[in-house]
Design a protein around this motif. Structure first.
Motif, PDB file in Angstrom:
ATOM      1  N   LEU A 130      16.646  -0.417  60.014  1.00  7.09           N
ATOM      2  CA  LEU A 130      15.956  -0.106  58.759  1.00  7.09           C
ATOM      3  C   LEU A 130      16.772  -0.481  57.525  1.00  7.09           C
ATOM      4  CD1 LEU A 130      14.274   3.368  59.435  1.00  7.09           C
ATOM      5  CD2 LEU A 130      13.231   1.120  59.467  1.00  7.09           C
ATOM      6  N   GLN A 131      18.031  -0.902  57.735  1.00  7.53           N
ATOM      7  CA  GLN A 131      18.860  -1.207  56.574  1.00  7.53           C
ATOM      8  C   GLN A 131      18.555  -2.614  56.076  1.00  7.53           C
ATOM      9  OE1 GLN A 131      22.934  -0.472  57.638  1.00  7.53           O
ATOM     10  NE2 GLN A 131      22.341   1.380  58.704  1.00  7.53           N
ATOM     11  N   SER A 132      17.506  -2.692  55.273  1.00 12.82           N
ATOM     12  CA  SER A 132      17.104  -4.003  54.775  1.00 12.82           C
ATOM     13  C   SER A 132      16.429  -3.828  53.432  1.00 12.82           C
ATOM     14  CB  SER A 132      16.133  -4.657  55.758  1.00 12.82           C
ATOM     15  OG  SER A 132      15.477  -5.737  55.150  1.00 12.82           O
ATOM     16  N   ASN A 133      16.565  -4.840  52.584  1.00 12.97           N
ATOM     17  CA  ASN A 133      15.877  -4.785  51.290  1.00 12.97           C
ATOM     18  C   ASN A 133      14.373  -4.854  51.456  1.00 12.97           C
ATOM     19  OD1 ASN A 133      18.262  -4.676  49.878  1.00 12.97           O
ATOM     20  ND2 ASN A 133      18.458  -6.903  49.836  1.00 12.97           N
ATOM     21  N   TRP A 134      13.935  -5.319  52.623  1.00 14.32           N
ATOM     22  CA  TRP A 134      12.490  -5.425  52.850  1.00 14.32           C
ATOM     23  C   TRP A 134      11.856  -4.057  53.070  1.00 14.32           C
ATOM     24  CZ3 TRP A 134       9.947  -9.504  51.486  1.00 14.32           C
ATOM     25  CH2 TRP A 134      10.610 -10.731  51.441  1.00 14.32           C
ATOM     26  N   LEU A 135      12.699  -3.058  53.373  1.00 18.62           N
ATOM     27  CA  LEU A 135      12.163  -1.715  53.637  1.00 18.62           C
ATOM     28  C   LEU A 135      11.289  -1.247  52.484  1.00 18.62           C
ATOM     29  CD1 LEU A 135      12.229   1.068  55.265  1.00 18.62           C
ATOM     30  CD2 LEU A 135      14.094   1.665  53.763  1.00 18.62           C
ATOM     31  N   ILE A 136      11.852  -1.290  51.257  1.00 21.99           N
ATOM     32  CA  ILE A 136      11.111  -0.773  50.111  1.00 21.99           C
ATOM     33  C   ILE A 136       9.851  -1.603  49.877  1.00 21.99           C
ATOM     34  CG2 ILE A 136      11.216  -0.392  47.619  1.00 21.99           C
ATOM     35  CD1 ILE A 136      14.111   0.385  47.935  1.00 21.99           C
TER      36      ILE A 136
END
Lengths: 284, 440
Positions: A130-136
């Motif tokens: 889940l550690q990704s800028n795409w999460l948001i």
């Protein structure tokens, strides 16, 4: 004061907003209009503060992340977007009665988040996937879409109630439902909300695909959540085609807006609990 | 001829589109309920012999790649292509239409129109066209003996939005097909310090040659305080003809790409062996050893002997280990070392720094997908097309000024929009008001 207190307060303020809007509708008390709007806006501000505080709390715990990472946070965000969208519609179309149908969705979402024993409210650090800028980007686009579909379903319910009354032709203009906007207006707003949701859902599926590709090297793997989001997308695509090319409107579109939202709920909620898959993060 | 026409109109119909979309949507549910990609015996065990055979026939265990599902996608594509070919020329004509050739009668019948009659002395066509320009309507004009016609339009390209969406779906499917046939997906497990020049395909586990070597220099897991894994990291080096080309630390969500092949961090495996790295601090001589649990190793040139005599683990993960170390004839030292940390041991004038860690293998997912860029382009076009199709509308304004033989002018303002007519109507009224105030 911590974020869960603020978000708990929000639940009750949304309940009160709902009651205010229902009162406008039931007692035909337009004087309550301005207080209802102001109060709902205030409730939304409290919720925003709660979300920001939760964000800050995650940093205090040493692993800051946006409050968009599990079932609890997503339900809260869902309610937050419903209210924002509703207030935008109220402002644009200058009608308050829709609130009696749309705001309850936000209240129910918050009540579920606050009182359900299935979902945990603790702030947890993010697992590596889940550690990704795409999460948001992914969560925001999806939930703006979901919230728009919730409002569209609310409008659909409103349309069906009004059209049933019109069908009876009792001529009692004093009846409860006469305070609702004309059928044509409801139909128009339902359609616009649905289209808005459709674009955001498309964006949500696309950001999800790009994220999956950067994490696993596959942009599409027919995992149940992906498949259900596609099924939902198809449902709304069918609805829009029926509307544009076959001239469907009114009752049919109203039913489809409700049916579509059922698919949204299944994609969002049902898949997490009933089917297994890559999206298991969302269920805890 | 008639038959081909009816076949054509069948494929061009929205009915077919709605049918195909519904069919795909409903049948897609099957694969979310019945687990995909399991063995034949799994289906027999869970659904019984008869159903398992039925599933086999319909390819249910791999339904999204089955002949009938691919067939449905093919039908959808054919429908998209033919319906677009069928309708697009008409739309193109509207986009490029000569709107100055319109007949005055048609202007009067437009959804929005307003007319005024006035004496000529007060009308100046150029002045009126400036009113349009001031309100954001750039005009083109056509003059005849007794008429001037101004025309202005906005958002004419929005009419092509829906075809852009259709095209984007086809582009995405093309990208997927290219990826399927020209790309591959597989995985490989590489122990630390080892390298591999091939990976294994997901589909049938056959080895696929990379054309270079990939080495795992190290694998580490970071943990949060509560014990949850925080990050999986592999240090990978690409080697070509035994030359190091590049080194990169990869994590989940941050892969390494070389020559179109991308390596993703996906899993790991812990060994019972240990990786001991010894550095002589003065000469900076360094050597790495793979040391099985409770076995002695030797660095002969330096007369060093060492081994792991004990270890503490949580599950499969070693937390600390007990190193036995003997240099030359000095007495042996025994010390607990946290996993991944190092200690310094003195032997006369020599200083050795020794690091000990549990040995892991990193699990990499490996993919080559030459179609992915097409998919991304398709996605961007889809969003652009949806925006054009739903949020923009083609708005047209005509202003016709006619002078009759009695020297009186009539002014006709007309307009139309293909979407969001309520909004257009109120803008049209505003514009009409401005025209009116400029002629009175």
């Amino acid at each position: 004061m911590d974020s869960s207190q603020l978000l708990g307060i929000t639940t009750f303020t949304y309940l009160f907003s709902t009651l205010l809007y229902v009162a406008i509708f039931v007692f035909k008390a337009p004087r309550l209009g301005t207080p209802a709007t102001l109060f709902t806006f205030l409730a939304w501000v409290i919720q925003t503060a709660g979300l920001i505080l939760r964000w800050k709390e995650s940093y205090n715990l040493g692993f800051g992340h946006a409050p968009l990472t599990n079932m609890y946070e997503s339900v809260v965000f869902f309610a937050w977007v419903i209210i924002i969208l509703y207030l935008a519609i109220e402002w644009k179309f200058k009608t308050k009665v829709i609130g009696a149908f749309a705001v309850p969705f936000a209240f129910l979402a918050m009540a579920y988040a606050s009182f359900s024993t299935d979902i945990s409210k603790t702030i947890n650090p993010l697992v590596p996937a889940l550690q990704s800028n795409w999460l948001i980007a992914h969560v925001v686009t999806c939930f703006v879409g979901y919230a728009a579909f919730a409002v569209a379903a609310a409008l659909g319910i409103m349309y069906l109630m009004k059209s049933r009354e019109a069908g009876r032709q009792t001529g009692e203009s004093s009846s409860l439902l006469s305070s609702l906007p004309p059928l044509k207006t409801i139909d128009d707003i339902t359609h616009k909300t649905m289209v808005f949701g459709f674009i955001w859902l498309s964006g949500g599926i696309i950001t999800g695909a790009i994220w999956a590709n950067s994490a696993w090297g596959t942009y599409w793997s027919w995992d149940p959540k992906e498949t259900w989001s596609l099924i939902t997308w198809f449902l709304y695509a069918i609805t829009l085609h029926a509307k544009y090319t076959r001239g469907w409107s009114g009752t049919k579109i109203a039913f489809l807006s409700i049916f579509g939202f059922v698919a949204v709920l299944f994609t969002y909620y049902g898949v997490n609990f009933l089917l297994a898959g890559l999206h298991s993060y969302g269920s805890s | 001829m008639k038959q081909t026409n009816s076949l054509w109109s069948f494929f061009a119909s929205v009915k077919l589109a709605i049918f195909t979309l519904s069919f795909i949507a409903v049948s897609s549910i099957i694969g979310t309920i019945i687990p995909q990609g399991e063995s034949h015996s799994f289906y027999i065990k869970n659904y019984g012999e008869v159903w398992a055979r039925f599933f086999e026939v319909l390819d249910i265990p791999d339904m999204y790649y089955s002949w009938w599902f691919i067939g449905l996608l093919g039908l959808l594509s054919a429908n998209l292509i033919i319906c677009s070919i069928d309708r697009f020329p008409g739309v193109w004509r509207i986009v490029n239409a000569d709107n100055l050739a319109i007949k005055p009668e048609r202007l009067q019948k437009m959804s929005e129109s307003k007319s005024w009659k006035i004496s000529k002395s007060t009308t100046d066509p150029v002045l009126l066209s400036k009113v349009l320009l001031k309100n954001g309507w750039k005009t083109v004009q056509k003059k005849t003996d007794n008429t001037v016609l101004y025309f202005s339009q906005k958002g004419r390209w929005s009419r092509t939005g829906v075809y852009l969406v259709h095209a984007s779906i086809l582009i995405i499917l093309t990208g997927a097909i290219i990826g399927h046939f020209l790309g591959f997906k597989g995985s490989v497990m590489i122990p630390e310090t080892k390298s591999s020049s091939k990976i294994y395909s997901y589909e049938n586990s056959t080895p696929i040659k990379l054309g270079f070597e990939i080495r795992c220099d190290s694998f580490t897991i970071e943990y949060y305080d509560n014990g949850m894994p925080k990050e999986y990291m592999s240090k990978l080096t690409v080697l070509k003809d035994n030359r190091e080309i590049l080194t990169k630390n990869i994590e989940v969500n941050s892969p390494l790409t070389y020559e179109g092949i991308t390596f993703y961090q996906s899993s790991y495996e812990g060994y019972q062996d240990f990786l001991i790295t010894i550095t002589e601090q003065l000469s900076e001589e360094k050597k790495q050893f793979i040391v099985p649990f409770q076995r002695q190793k030797e660095w002969k040139e330096k007369q060093l002997r060492f081994g792991i005599v004990n270890a503490e683990a949580i599950g499969q993960r070693v937390v600390r280990s007990k190193l036995w170390f003997k240099a030359g004839n000095s007495p042996a030292s025994i010390e607990w070392i946290k996993d991944g940390k190092s200690i310094t041991v003195k032997d006369g004038s020599k200083l050795y720094s020794i690091s000990v860690k549990q040995m892991y293998a990193t699990g990499l997912q490996v993919a080559r997908d030459p179609g992915v860029w097409l998919v991304y382009i398709g996605c961007i076009l889809m969003l652009a097309g949806l925006y054009m199709a739903f949020f923009m509308s083609h708005r047209r304004i005509w202003l016709l000024i006619t002078t009759d033989e009695n020297n009186r002018s009539s002014i006709l303002l007309a307009g139309s929009a293909n979407k969001n007519r309520v909004d257009f109507s109120s803008r049209f009224s505003e514009l009409a008001q401005k025209i009116e105030s400029s002629i009175s």
